[in-house]
Design a protein around this motif. Structure first.
Motif, short mmCIF file in Angstrom:
data_model
loop_
_atom_site.label_atom_id
_atom_site.label_comp_id
_atom_site.label_asym_id
_atom_site.label_seq_id
_atom_site.Cartn_x
_atom_site.Cartn_y
_atom_site.Cartn_z
N GLN A 1 20.18 -2.01 9.75
CA GLN A 1 20.97 -2.75 10.79
C GLN A 1 22.19 -3.66 9.97
O GLN A 1 23.41 -3.33 10.68
CB GLN A 1 20.18 -3.87 11.38
CG GLN A 1 19.01 -3.22 12.50
CD GLN A 1 19.76 -2.32 13.40
OE1 GLN A 1 21.02 -2.47 13.95
NE2 GLN A 1 19.16 -1.21 13.47
N THR A 2 22.05 -3.71 8.72
CA THR A 2 23.39 -4.18 8.21
C THR A 2 24.15 -3.13 7.81
O THR A 2 25.58 -3.30 7.99
CB THR A 2 22.66 -4.73 6.79
OG1 THR A 2 21.69 -6.26 7.09
CG2 THR A 2 23.97 -5.50 6.02
N GLU B 1 27.64 -10.48 13.97
CA GLU B 1 27.26 -9.10 14.28
C GLU B 1 25.70 -8.95 13.74
O GLU B 1 24.81 -8.27 14.43
CB GLU B 1 28.32 -7.77 13.69
CG GLU B 1 27.67 -6.49 14.09
CD GLU B 1 27.79 -6.16 15.55
OE1 GLU B 1 27.12 -5.13 15.93
OE2 GLU B 1 28.33 -6.90 16.41
N ILE B 2 25.62 -9.24 12.70
CA ILE B 2 24.08 -8.88 11.82
C ILE B 2 23.42 -9.85 12.25
O ILE B 2 22.15 -9.34 12.74
CB ILE B 2 24.46 -9.33 10.47
CG1 ILE B 2 25.34 -8.24 9.75
CG2 ILE B 2 23.21 -9.10 9.73
CD1 ILE B 2 25.46 -8.24 8.18
N LYS C 1 30.57 -0.78 11.90
CA LYS C 1 31.11 -1.26 13.28
C LYS C 1 32.26 -2.14 12.77
O LYS C 1 33.41 -2.07 13.48
CB LYS C 1 30.12 -1.71 14.00
CG LYS C 1 30.81 -2.39 15.38
CD LYS C 1 29.71 -2.95 16.34
CE LYS C 1 30.49 -3.51 17.47
NZ LYS C 1 29.63 -4.06 18.66
N GLU D 1 23.02 -11.14 15.56
CA GLU D 1 22.74 -10.43 16.63
C GLU D 1 21.80 -9.14 16.50
O GLU D 1 20.87 -9.06 17.37
CB GLU D 1 23.75 -10.06 17.52
CG GLU D 1 23.49 -9.81 18.80
CD GLU D 1 24.92 -8.97 19.41
OE1 GLU D 1 24.82 -8.61 20.78
OE2 GLU D 1 25.98 -9.45 19.10
N ARG D 2 21.96 -8.13 15.62
CA ARG D 2 21.29 -7.17 15.24
C ARG D 2 19.80 -7.47 14.80
O ARG D 2 18.72 -6.79 15.15
CB ARG D 2 21.91 -6.40 14.37
CG ARG D 2 23.18 -5.57 15.00
CD ARG D 2 23.78 -4.83 14.01
NE ARG D 2 25.06 -4.06 14.58
CZ ARG D 2 24.88 -2.85 14.97
NH1 ARG D 2 23.68 -2.21 14.86
NH2 ARG D 2 25.91 -2.23 15.42
N LEU D 3 19.78 -8.65 14.04
CA LEU D 3 18.33 -8.87 13.19
C LEU D 3 17.75 -9.74 14.00
O LEU D 3 16.26 -10.20 13.64
CB LEU D 3 18.55 -9.34 11.75
CG LEU D 3 19.54 -8.45 11.10
CD1 LEU D 3 19.48 -9.03 9.61
CD2 LEU D 3 18.66 -7.01 10.80
N ALA E 1 25.93 -2.45 11.00
CA ALA E 1 26.98 -3.47 11.50
C ALA E 1 28.35 -3.57 10.56
O ALA E 1 29.49 -3.54 11.06
CB ALA E 1 26.49 -5.06 10.96
#
Length: 284
Positions: free
Chosen positions: A142-143, A182-183, A149, A185-187, A146
């Protein structure tokens, strides 16, 4: 969606005394009565032994009973819990992750190399253990997503003077904040707390690095020339005004144009001017 539930385990040293008493009782009963039925007590002894576990500082044990989550033990020390619990260790310590350099295109399509430095830790052991598979791999993937993006959301740099657009190179504070958000939110789904995220490496890809360097040099040269010309025009204007005010020489339009041309050549040239002595008139 479930969340982490803290539970308290029994003191391991107290249960160790209970274990020793059971062992002494079994041995004493067999010696005194010579009755083999005391061997049945070996089963509870084994169960008591299986219940012991240790939790180190900034660590935890996730307790699961036949597929049902029962809670998380974060208390440090030598502890005891239901021997039928399966115990999964999850570290609560802060960790560094230095991602690999990835090649992506920035907002205007230029290939760049970029990586990120991430500081993170587990904040919800239930989510880390059960909402994702292998939460450490989840953090890495996920990092990386991110970073890709983010790189596509900003240009590497501005080349036109006066542009106020945020870039990867000049807007580090804003870019790092956007990256961290962003990271985070993803994690969040994995119960991971992002303590810090920032760009660790940023450069043009090798195939265009040389061309972009020349472009940057050209932009710098043009900007420098522009400043030189602006300064030279001001100096010529001051010189003509001073000569006129002090009545040192009267200029007609031809003389003025000739002097302006000579002064601009001297002031704007990148080489030292070579003096020429004119022994005649200006028009000879």
């Amino acid at each position: 969606m479930k969340h982490e539930k803290n539970i308290k385990a029994a003191n391991g040293y107290v249960m160790l005394m209970v274990l020793l008493l059971l062992i002494v009782g079994v041995i004493t009963g067999m010696v005194i009565t010579e009755n083999p039925l005391f061997l049945i007590l070996i089963l509870p002894i084994i169960l008591v032994i299986k219940g012991f576990f240790i939790v180190n500082p900034n660590s935890s044990k996730v307790m699961v009973l036949f597929g049902a989550y029962k809670g998380t033990v974060k208390e440090n020390g030598f502890l005891w819990a239901n021997p039928f619990y399966s115990k999964q260790r999850i570290s609560l310590r802060a960790r560094n992750f230095y991602s690999e350099r990835v090649k992506v295109n920035d907002k205007i399509g230029n290939p760049i190399l970029i990586n990120v430095i991430l500081v993170w830790k587990v904040s919800d052991t239930y989510k880390a253990a059960f909402d994702v598979d292998h939460y450490e791999d989840f953090v890495r993937v996920q990092t990386d997503a991110a970073v890709r993006k983010l790189a596509g959301s900003y240009p590497y740099d501005n080349f036109a003077e006066g542009q106020l657009e945020v870039t990867l190179l000049s807007g580090m504070d804003e870019v790092n904040e956007a990256l961290e958000n962003e990271i985070t939110e993803r994690l969040a789904i994995a119960g991971i707390e992002v303590m810090e995220a920032r760009i660790g490496y940023l450069a043009y890809a090798p195939e265009i690095a040389s061309s972009m360097l020349k472009r940057q040099q050209a932009v710098a040269i043009v900007a420098a020339r522009k400043k030189i010309v602006e300064g030279a025009v001001g100096m010529v204007e001051d010189a003509l005004m001073k000569l006129s005010e002090d009545k040192i020489i009267d200029f007609d339009e031809d003389k003025k144009a000739s002097m302006v041309s000579n002064l601009m050549v001297v002031l704007c040239g990148d080489k030292e001017a070579t003096p020429v002595i004119n022994t005649g008139t200006l028009h000879s």
